[in-house]
Design a protein around this motif. Structure first.
Motif, PDB file in Angstrom:
ATOM      1  N   ARG A 209       0.831  -1.204   0.000  1.00  0.00           N
ATOM      2  CA  ARG A 209       0.000   0.000   0.000  1.00  0.00           C
ATOM      3  C   ARG A 209       0.868   1.257   0.000  1.00  0.00           C
ATOM      4  N   ALA A 210       0.216   2.404  -0.197  1.00  0.00           N
ATOM      5  CA  ALA A 210       0.937   3.674  -0.270  1.00  0.00           C
ATOM      6  C   ALA A 210       1.651   4.005   1.031  1.00  0.00           C
ATOM      7  N   ASP A 211       1.142   3.470   2.173  1.00  0.00           N
ATOM      8  CA  ASP A 211       1.787   3.745   3.458  1.00  0.00           C
ATOM      9  C   ASP A 211       2.964   2.821   3.732  1.00  0.00           C
ATOM     10  N   GLY A 212       3.299   1.970   2.762  1.00  0.00           N
ATOM     11  CA  GLY A 212       4.444   1.073   2.909  1.00  0.00           C
ATOM     12  C   GLY A 212       4.127  -0.253   3.554  1.00  0.00           C
ATOM     13  N   GLU A 213       2.874  -0.462   3.947  1.00  0.00           N
ATOM     14  CA  GLU A 213       2.474  -1.705   4.585  1.00  0.00           C
ATOM     15  C   GLU A 213       2.010  -2.725   3.548  1.00  0.00           C
ATOM     16  N   PRO A 214       2.252  -4.016   3.819  1.00  0.00           N
ATOM     17  CA  PRO A 214       1.743  -5.047   2.894  1.00  0.00           C
ATOM     18  C   PRO A 214       0.217  -4.988   2.812  1.00  0.00           C
ATOM     19  N   MET A 215      -0.318  -5.197   1.632  1.00  0.00           N
ATOM     20  CA  MET A 215      -1.766  -5.232   1.450  1.00  0.00           C
ATOM     21  C   MET A 215      -2.298  -6.567   1.951  1.00  0.00           C
ATOM     22  N   ALA A 216      -3.208  -6.508   2.899  1.00  0.00           N
ATOM     23  CA  ALA A 216      -3.797  -7.730   3.453  1.00  0.00           C
ATOM     24  C   ALA A 216      -5.001  -8.149   2.622  1.00  0.00           C
ATOM     25  N   PHE A 217      -4.930  -9.333   2.017  1.00  0.00           N
ATOM     26  CA  PHE A 217      -6.050  -9.891   1.272  1.00  0.00           C
ATOM     27  C   PHE A 217      -7.067 -10.477   2.248  1.00  0.00           C
ATOM     28  N   ASP A 218      -8.324 -10.560   1.805  1.00  0.00           N
ATOM     29  CA  ASP A 218      -9.322 -11.286   2.581  1.00  0.00           C
ATOM     30  C   ASP A 218      -9.076 -12.776   2.404  1.00  0.00           C
ATOM     31  N   ARG A 219      -9.486 -13.567   3.371  1.00  0.00           N
ATOM     32  CA  ARG A 219      -9.252 -15.005   3.320  1.00  0.00           C
ATOM     33  C   ARG A 219     -10.283 -15.668   2.405  1.00  0.00           C
ATOM     34  N   GLY A 220      -9.787 -16.409   1.441  1.00  0.00           N
ATOM     35  CA  GLY A 220     -10.654 -17.084   0.495  1.00  0.00           C
ATOM     36  C   GLY A 220     -10.046 -17.072  -0.890  1.00  0.00           C
TER      37      GLY A 220
END
Length: 335
Positions: A314-325
């Protein structure tokens, strides 16, 4: 629905029996019970400090409970004459890819659950070789390819299991007209690749809660010219519902297809070495829109080498968390 086969039925059926989606689903359930796997599963978490019992393993492809298992990639037809497809809903990941003429083709990635049959199976493309290296050495099920592409697959670390070389691993159904009626037996196909790599980290990250900073989004479409893939958010079903060419995408069992997370990954698509097919360049970096929980997130994807996984930041440098599925990855041409 799948009709009578021209090759032996899956293990546990009566020879000459009509293979229907309902029967296939039953066989899959029986197989899951026999092997101790669930319909959806995942890999690799460890127990918290001080906890004597290990945490349940989760799939690196979906974030759901599952033990590591061999990876099978299947090239799946998406021509109008091939719909509805069989067992696409059982894939951990569904890739949507542009091919010649502005049409689309699908690549189903299976590991947590193996259906009794899958398809319709169609031809491979040159870019699939580099694309699939992020899964290390998976099995690749396909039917046909240019002669030079077949040579490339055979010379690559992938386990190419084509209909031409292993005809007993496939059968013709009576649900569609040829060539849109070829189906594969996943268990037989993986039997030709006894050392296929198990599921492992490919860069996806999962989280139960949607991160902050998303933009409320109801629909997203990717148009290849002669084929359109689109998704609509369903709060009722808590997932994105898929459509092909503005018609609901359905399974052969009559269920709507769709995923919990949709990734629209922008990639370069120059002509491949044959000069006619777009080559999806999945090694490098670029932008991607990730859809989850009715929101869109702008991210940067990065895959430094063919052997590496793909991260989404993401723009804030954090990994993008996907929804489970189930995850869908749709390649869109970078402009």
């Amino acid at each position: 629905m799948l009709g009578d086969t021209t090759s032996p039925p899956p293990t546990g059926t009566t020879r000459g029996a009509r293979i229907t989606p309902r029967l296939l689903a039953s066989l899959a359930v029986v197989g899951a019970l026999a092997t101790g796997t669930a319909a959806t599963s995942w890999a690799g978490e460890t127990a918290p400090p001080g906890d004597s019992a290990p945490a349940e393993a989760t799939s690196p492809f979906t974030g759901l409970p599952a033990e590591p298992a061999p990876v099978l990639a299947v090239k799946i037809d998406n021509h109008k004459g091939a719909r509805p497809q069989t067992a696409l809903e059982d894939a951990n990941i569904v890739f949507v890819e542009k091919v010649e003429g502005g049409l689309s083709r699908l690549l189903g990635l299976y590991s947590s659950k193996l259906p009794a049959a899958v398809g319709p199976v169609r031809s491979a493309r040159e870019y699939n070789i580099e694309q699939l290296r992020m899964f290390d050495r998976p099995a690749l099920a396909y039917s046909g390819a240019r002669a030079d592409v077949v040579d490339m697959i055979n010379a690559s670390p992938l386990y190419g299991v084509s209909h031409e070389d292993f005809p007993d691993d496939y059968f013709r159904g009576t649900d569609h007209e040829a060539p849109h009626n070829l189906y594969g037996y996943p268990d037989k196909i993986l039997g030709e690749a006894p050392e296929a790599s198990p599921s492992d980290d490919i860069g996806f990250r999962f989280g139960d809660e949607a991160p902050a900073g998303g933009t409320p989004t109801a629909d997203r479409a990717v148009n290849y010219g002669a084929a359109t893939t689109s998704f609509s958010w369903s709060a009722e079903e808590d997932r994105w519902l898929a459509s092909f060419d503005d018609a609901p995408a359905m399974s052969s069992d009559g269920d709507r297809l769709g995923g919990k997370t949709i990734v629209v990954q922008k990639v370069a698509m120059p002509p491949d070495s044959g000069g006619e097919t777009p080559y999806e360049e999945t090694v490098g970096t670029g932008s991607a829109t990730v859809l989850r929980d009715g929101q869109a997130y702008e991210t940067v994807w990065d895959r430094p080498t063919a052997e590496a996984g793909t991260t989404f930041t993401r723009a804030d440098g954090e990994p993008m968390a996907f929804d489970r599925g189930q995850v869908w990855v749709v390649y869109e041409e970078a402009k």
